[in-house]
Write a protein that holds these residues in place. Structure first.
Motif, PDB file in Angstrom:
ATOM      1  N   GLU A  83      44.026  52.490  31.601  1.00 51.13           N
ATOM      2  CA  GLU A  83      44.847  52.292  30.405  1.00 51.13           C
ATOM      3  C   GLU A  83      45.615  50.980  30.492  1.00 51.13           C
ATOM      4  O   GLU A  83      45.738  50.249  29.505  1.00 51.13           O
ATOM      5  CB  GLU A  83      45.830  53.452  30.232  1.00 51.13           C
ATOM      6  N   VAL A  85      44.774  48.296  32.176  1.00 44.49           N
ATOM      7  CA  VAL A  85      43.832  47.186  31.988  1.00 44.49           C
ATOM      8  C   VAL A  85      43.560  46.975  30.507  1.00 44.49           C
ATOM      9  O   VAL A  85      43.533  45.833  30.026  1.00 44.49           O
ATOM     10  CB  VAL A  85      42.519  47.456  32.763  1.00 44.49           C
ATOM     11  N   GLU A  86      43.384  48.070  29.769  1.00 46.69           N
ATOM     12  CA  GLU A  86      43.132  47.963  28.337  1.00 46.69           C
ATOM     13  C   GLU A  86      44.347  47.370  27.604  1.00 46.69           C
ATOM     14  O   GLU A  86      44.200  46.528  26.729  1.00 46.69           O
ATOM     15  CB  GLU A  86      42.783  49.335  27.756  1.00 46.69           C
ATOM     16  N   LYS A  88      46.611  45.381  28.901  1.00 46.14           N
ATOM     17  CA  LYS A  88      46.690  43.961  29.266  1.00 46.14           C
ATOM     18  C   LYS A  88      45.668  43.148  28.486  1.00 46.14           C
ATOM     19  O   LYS A  88      45.938  42.010  28.091  1.00 46.14           O
ATOM     20  CB  LYS A  88      46.466  43.789  30.767  1.00 46.14           C
ATOM     21  N   ARG A  89      44.498  43.729  28.262  1.00 48.03           N
ATOM     22  CA  ARG A  89      43.472  43.043  27.476  1.00 48.03           C
ATOM     23  C   ARG A  89      43.959  42.841  26.045  1.00 48.03           C
ATOM     24  O   ARG A  89      43.777  41.766  25.464  1.00 48.03           O
ATOM     25  CB  ARG A  89      42.181  43.846  27.505  1.00 48.03           C
ATOM     26  N   GLN A  90      44.605  43.871  25.492  1.00 46.15           N
ATOM     27  CA  GLN A  90      45.158  43.756  24.140  1.00 46.15           C
ATOM     28  C   GLN A  90      46.244  42.684  24.107  1.00 46.15           C
ATOM     29  O   GLN A  90      46.318  41.892  23.162  1.00 46.15           O
ATOM     30  CB  GLN A  90      45.749  45.082  23.681  1.00 46.15           C
ATOM     31  N   ARG A  91      47.082  42.671  25.135  1.00 47.08           N
ATOM     32  CA  ARG A  91      48.173  41.691  25.207  1.00 47.08           C
ATOM     33  C   ARG A  91      47.624  40.277  25.291  1.00 47.08           C
ATOM     34  O   ARG A  91      48.156  39.353  24.679  1.00 47.08           O
ATOM     35  CB  ARG A  91      49.048  42.000  26.425  1.00 47.08           C
ATOM     36  N   MET A  92      46.539  40.110  26.045  1.00 44.12           N
ATOM     37  CA  MET A  92      45.951  38.793  26.221  1.00 44.12           C
ATOM     38  C   MET A  92      45.342  38.284  24.910  1.00 44.12           C
ATOM     39  O   MET A  92      45.330  37.076  24.646  1.00 44.12           O
ATOM     40  CB  MET A  92      44.872  38.858  27.302  1.00 44.12           C
ATOM     41  N   LYS A  93      44.842  39.198  24.065  1.00 40.36           N
ATOM     42  CA  LYS A  93      44.198  38.795  22.818  1.00 40.36           C
ATOM     43  C   LYS A  93      45.192  38.399  21.739  1.00 40.36           C
ATOM     44  O   LYS A  93      44.800  37.802  20.733  1.00 40.36           O
ATOM     45  CB  LYS A  93      43.307  39.930  22.305  1.00 40.36           C
ATOM     46  N   LYS A 103      54.012  41.152  22.501  1.00 38.66           N
ATOM     47  CA  LYS A 103      53.618  41.027  23.903  1.00 38.66           C
ATOM     48  C   LYS A 103      54.637  41.711  24.809  1.00 38.66           C
ATOM     49  O   LYS A 103      54.276  42.398  25.766  1.00 38.66           O
ATOM     50  CB  LYS A 103      53.485  39.551  24.295  1.00 38.66           C
ATOM     51  N   THR A 107      54.146  44.856  27.379  1.00 41.43           N
ATOM     52  CA  THR A 107      54.555  44.755  28.777  1.00 41.43           C
ATOM     53  C   THR A 107      55.464  45.916  29.163  1.00 41.43           C
ATOM     54  O   THR A 107      55.309  46.520  30.231  1.00 41.43           O
ATOM     55  CB  THR A 107      55.276  43.410  29.034  1.00 41.43           C
TER      56      THR A 107
END
Length: 150
Positions: A83, A85-86, A88-93, A103, A107
């Motif tokens: 969860e 990782v997912e 963080k992926r959303q945050r990065m996008k 963001k 976090t």
């Protein structure tokens, strides 16, 4: 084509059977034991699943061994890690400009997930009376145990 059968110079695929071996009967092949066991196991699981639905609370009340507890915690850690990782992926996008609050919210959500899991696992270990063990095999030293002034 049948004239080759029994001939000493017959092609390898059409050679007569060696002495002492019987030809296999052309019929229904026996079921493989592994397949039979799988079917039997599947039937037992469906039977147990129906029983577990009615008695799910009773299973929760049974005493869980330390090994089962640690295995369940490991599985839960992996789930929360996926969860995270997912998230963080959303945050990065998210775009770099204009989405600072979104963001930060992601976090904080990540930190809250990890902290809630850590606290819940500590409470479950304490309720079960199981001490956390570090990789060296000795119980982990907590700061609250306190005999450091001696």
């Amino acid at each position: 084509s049948l004239s080759w059968i029994g001939c000493p110079r017959a092609p390898p695929g059409l050679a007569a059977m060696p002495k002492g071996q019987k030809a296999k009967k052309a019929g229904k092949a026996k079921s493989v034991k592994k397949t039979q066991l799988k079917v039997k196991k599947r039937a037992q699981q469906t039977c147990q699943d129906s029983k577990m639905d009615s008695a799910e609370d009773e299973v929760k009340e049974q005493k869980e061994t330390a090994h089962e507890l640690f295995r369940r915690h490991a599985a839960e850690r992996k789930k929360v890690q996926a969860e995270v990782v997912e998230l963080k992926r959303q945050r990065m996008k998210l775009p770099k400009k204009g989405q600072k609050e979104a963001k930060k919210a992601l976090t904080h959500k990540i930190a809250a997930l990890e902290e809630a899991q850590r606290e819940r696992h500590a409470a479950e270990r304490a309720a079960a009376g199981v001490a956390k063990v570090d990789p060296s095999g000795a119980p982990a030293a907590d700061a609250s145990s306190g005999d450091e002034s001696i």
